[in-house]
Design a protein around this motif. Structure first.
Motif, PDB file in Angstrom:
ATOM      1  N   LEU A  45       0.810  -1.222   0.000  1.00  0.00           N
ATOM      2  CA  LEU A  45       0.000   0.000   0.000  1.00  0.00           C
ATOM      3  C   LEU A  45       0.845   1.276   0.000  1.00  0.00           C
ATOM      4  N   GLU A  46       1.937   1.280   0.734  1.00  0.00           N
ATOM      5  CA  GLU A  46       2.780   2.482   0.785  1.00  0.00           C
ATOM      6  C   GLU A  46       3.357   2.797  -0.599  1.00  0.00           C
ATOM      7  N   LEU A  47       3.886   1.797  -1.266  1.00  0.00           N
ATOM      8  CA  LEU A  47       4.423   1.997  -2.613  1.00  0.00           C
ATOM      9  C   LEU A  47       3.325   2.449  -3.569  1.00  0.00           C
ATOM     10  N   LEU A  48       2.193   1.761  -3.533  1.00  0.00           N
ATOM     11  CA  LEU A  48       1.091   2.110  -4.426  1.00  0.00           C
ATOM     12  C   LEU A  48       0.584   3.522  -4.156  1.00  0.00           C
ATOM     13  N   SER A  49       0.530   3.899  -2.888  1.00  0.00           N
ATOM     14  CA  SER A  49       0.091   5.247  -2.546  1.00  0.00           C
ATOM     15  C   SER A  49       1.012   6.295  -3.148  1.00  0.00           C
ATOM     16  N   SER A  50       2.307   6.017  -3.165  1.00  0.00           N
ATOM     17  CA  SER A  50       3.250   6.973  -3.746  1.00  0.00           C
ATOM     18  C   SER A  50       3.030   7.121  -5.251  1.00  0.00           C
ATOM     19  N   LEU A  51       2.507   6.104  -5.881  1.00  0.00           N
ATOM     20  CA  LEU A  51       2.276   6.159  -7.329  1.00  0.00           C
ATOM     21  C   LEU A  51       1.006   6.913  -7.700  1.00  0.00           C
ATOM     22  N   THR A  52       0.168   7.227  -6.723  1.00  0.00           N
ATOM     23  CA  THR A  52      -1.058   7.966  -7.033  1.00  0.00           C
ATOM     24  C   THR A  52      -0.765   9.417  -7.414  1.00  0.00           C
ATOM     25  N   ASN A  53       0.474   9.854  -7.241  1.00  0.00           N
ATOM     26  CA  ASN A  53       0.894  11.195  -7.651  1.00  0.00           C
ATOM     27  C   ASN A  53       1.834  11.173  -8.848  1.00  0.00           C
ATOM     28  N   HIS A  54       1.962  10.029  -9.487  1.00  0.00           N
ATOM     29  CA  HIS A  54       2.875   9.884 -10.623  1.00  0.00           C
ATOM     30  C   HIS A  54       2.417  10.764 -11.779  1.00  0.00           C
ATOM     31  N   GLN A  55       3.358  11.204 -12.594  1.00  0.00           N
ATOM     32  CA  GLN A  55       3.015  12.073 -13.728  1.00  0.00           C
ATOM     33  C   GLN A  55       2.192  11.358 -14.801  1.00  0.00           C
ATOM     34  N   ASP A  56       2.320  10.048 -14.891  1.00  0.00           N
ATOM     35  CA  ASP A  56       1.589   9.282 -15.905  1.00  0.00           C
ATOM     36  C   ASP A  56       0.196   8.921 -15.370  1.00  0.00           C
ATOM     37  N   ILE A  57      -0.821   9.299 -16.105  1.00  0.00           N
ATOM     38  CA  ILE A  57      -2.206   9.083 -15.663  1.00  0.00           C
ATOM     39  C   ILE A  57      -2.537   7.605 -15.461  1.00  0.00           C
ATOM     40  N   ASP A  58      -1.972   6.731 -16.296  1.00  0.00           N
ATOM     41  CA  ASP A  58      -2.257   5.300 -16.142  1.00  0.00           C
ATOM     42  C   ASP A  58      -1.601   4.740 -14.882  1.00  0.00           C
ATOM     43  N   ASN A  59      -0.411   5.216 -14.553  1.00  0.00           N
ATOM     44  CA  ASN A  59       0.213   4.798 -13.295  1.00  0.00           C
ATOM     45  C   ASN A  59      -0.681   5.167 -12.131  1.00  0.00           C
ATOM     46  N   ARG A  60      -1.201   6.384 -12.146  1.00  0.00           N
ATOM     47  CA  ARG A  60      -2.083   6.826 -11.061  1.00  0.00           C
ATOM     48  C   ARG A  60      -3.338   5.971 -10.998  1.00  0.00           C
ATOM     49  N   ARG A  61      -3.952   5.738 -12.155  1.00  0.00           N
ATOM     50  CA  ARG A  61      -5.207   4.972 -12.186  1.00  0.00           C
ATOM     51  C   ARG A  61      -4.987   3.538 -11.736  1.00  0.00           C
ATOM     52  N   TYR A  62      -3.952   2.886 -12.257  1.00  0.00           N
ATOM     53  CA  TYR A  62      -3.686   1.499 -11.882  1.00  0.00           C
ATOM     54  C   TYR A  62      -3.356   1.396 -10.395  1.00  0.00           C
ATOM     55  N   ALA A  63      -2.621   2.388  -9.877  1.00  0.00           N
ATOM     56  CA  ALA A  63      -2.286   2.369  -8.448  1.00  0.00           C
ATOM     57  C   ALA A  63      -3.548   2.492  -7.602  1.00  0.00           C
ATOM     58  N   ARG A  64      -4.442   3.405  -7.985  1.00  0.00           N
ATOM     59  CA  ARG A  64      -5.696   3.551  -7.235  1.00  0.00           C
ATOM     60  C   ARG A  64      -6.515   2.268  -7.293  1.00  0.00           C
TER      61      ARG A  64
END
Length: 58
Positions: free
Chosen positions: A27-46
């Motif tokens: 969860l900690e790693l995935l949470s950090s990806l919710t602010n990634h510049q790539d929209i798909d990274n953010r969506r997949y992380a959420r």
């Protein structure tokens, strides 16, 4: 050497795998990806976070 497209696809697959794996320690790693510049990274992380929380009630 891999291309940016290949690296992106691998990263997205890894994010999805973390969600399917369902370990709350991700969860900690995935949470950090919710602010990634790539929209798909953010969506997949959420989506992965939602899957883990649903499975474990966290």
């Amino acid at each position: 050497m891999s291309s940016p497209v290949t690296r992106r696809a691998a990263r997205l697959a890894a994010i999805r795998a973390l969600g399917r794996w369902g370990d709350p320690s991700a969860l900690e790693l995935l949470s950090s990806l919710t602010n990634h510049q790539d929209i798909d990274n953010r969506r997949y992380a959420r989506e992965a976070i939602g899957s883990i929380r649903l499975r474990h009630g966290v």
